[in-house]
Design a protein around this motif. Structure first.
Motif, mmCIF file in Angstrom:
data_model
loop_
_atom_site.group_PDB
_atom_site.id
_atom_site.type_symbol
_atom_site.label_atom_id
_atom_site.label_comp_id
_atom_site.label_asym_id
_atom_site.label_seq_id
_atom_site.Cartn_x
_atom_site.Cartn_y
_atom_site.Cartn_z
ATOM 1 N N LYS A 101 0.851 -1.180 0.000
ATOM 2 C CA LYS A 101 0.000 0.000 0.000
ATOM 3 C C LYS A 101 0.890 1.234 0.000
ATOM 4 C CE LYS A 101 -3.994 1.761 2.485
ATOM 5 N NZ LYS A 101 -4.847 1.603 3.678
ATOM 6 N N LYS A 102 0.532 2.194 -0.833
ATOM 7 C CA LYS A 102 1.292 3.445 -0.857
ATOM 8 C C LYS A 102 0.765 4.373 0.233
ATOM 9 C CE LYS A 102 2.886 5.013 -4.901
ATOM 10 N NZ LYS A 102 4.226 4.469 -4.961
ATOM 11 N N PRO A 103 1.615 5.233 0.793
ATOM 12 C CA PRO A 103 1.157 6.151 1.847
ATOM 13 C C PRO A 103 0.111 7.140 1.331
ATOM 14 C CG PRO A 103 3.549 6.069 1.747
ATOM 15 C CD PRO A 103 3.045 5.320 0.562
ATOM 16 N N LEU A 104 -0.607 7.750 2.246
ATOM 17 C CA LEU A 104 -1.600 8.758 1.887
ATOM 18 C C LEU A 104 -0.937 9.980 1.267
ATOM 19 C CD1 LEU A 104 -3.943 8.678 4.988
ATOM 20 C CD2 LEU A 104 -4.420 7.789 2.725
ATOM 21 N N GLU A 105 -1.645 10.616 0.348
ATOM 22 C CA GLU A 105 -1.209 11.862 -0.298
ATOM 23 C C GLU A 105 0.118 11.711 -1.036
ATOM 24 O OE1 GLU A 105 -1.291 15.000 2.530
ATOM 25 O OE2 GLU A 105 -3.380 14.646 3.066
ATOM 26 N N VAL A 106 0.325 10.553 -1.668
ATOM 27 C CA VAL A 106 1.515 10.325 -2.491
ATOM 28 C C VAL A 106 1.049 10.175 -3.921
ATOM 29 C CG1 VAL A 106 3.387 8.708 -2.972
ATOM 30 C CG2 VAL A 106 2.804 9.263 -0.629
ATOM 31 N N ARG A 107 1.738 10.828 -4.843
ATOM 32 C CA ARG A 107 1.336 10.789 -6.245
ATOM 33 C C ARG A 107 1.617 9.433 -6.864
ATOM 34 N NH1 ARG A 107 3.196 16.706 -8.514
ATOM 35 N NH2 ARG A 107 1.933 17.904 -7.061
ATOM 36 N N MET A 108 0.966 9.181 -7.985
ATOM 37 C CA MET A 108 1.127 7.912 -8.689
ATOM 38 C C MET A 108 2.545 7.785 -9.236
ATOM 39 S SD MET A 108 -1.782 6.480 -8.399
ATOM 40 C CE MET A 108 -1.833 5.214 -9.627
#
Length: 135
Positions: free
Chosen positions: A77-84
């Motif tokens: 899972k990528k962290p919150l508020e991180v761009r693609m």
């Protein structure tokens, strides 16, 4: 029960689609009653452990309870508020892939009413539908 495997060939796998019926682990080996899945899904370590604790609470420590699944797949899972972009995310959780027909727990017991009650309590802790199977 261990929370994750000691060693893997690759750390991050692709997710894949979870469909079809289980051809393996779909019959009783050690016990005479089992908790069997009837739908697809994923179970993480916390769900498996809470269901196991529920079974131990109902049966006691003297009875033999076997866990037939193990969380060996990684969910990232990528962290919150991180761009693609910028690669695959960090490890979020370890899961076990469940297909219809897989035996999750096995118990060696003679009292069917106690088995029925304890398996119902354990199935409430899981995120998939289950049923009791017996020899």
């Amino acid at each position: 029960m261990k929370q994750k495997p000691n060693q893997l060939k690759f750390l991050k796998y692709q997710k894949r689609r979870n469909k079809g019926i289980s051809c393996k682990r779909n019959f009783l080996i050690f016990g005479n009653y089992g908790l069997k899945s009837i739908e697809n899904g994923f179970l993480n370590f916390k769900q498996i452990e809470s269901a196991r604790k529920s079974l131990v609470h109902n049966f006691g420590k003297n009875n033999k309870i076997l866990i037939r699944i193990f969380p060996d797949k990684v969910i990232t899972k990528k962290p919150l508020e991180v761009r693609m972009g910028k690669g695959k995310g960090n490890i979020h959780d370890w899961i076990s892939v469940i297909k219809p027909g897989i035996i999750i727990f096995e118990i060696q017991s003679l009292n069917y009413e106690l088995v029925k009650k304890s398996f119902y309590c354990a199935s409430q802790k899981l995120s998939i539908k289950t049923e009791i199977c017996y020899e």
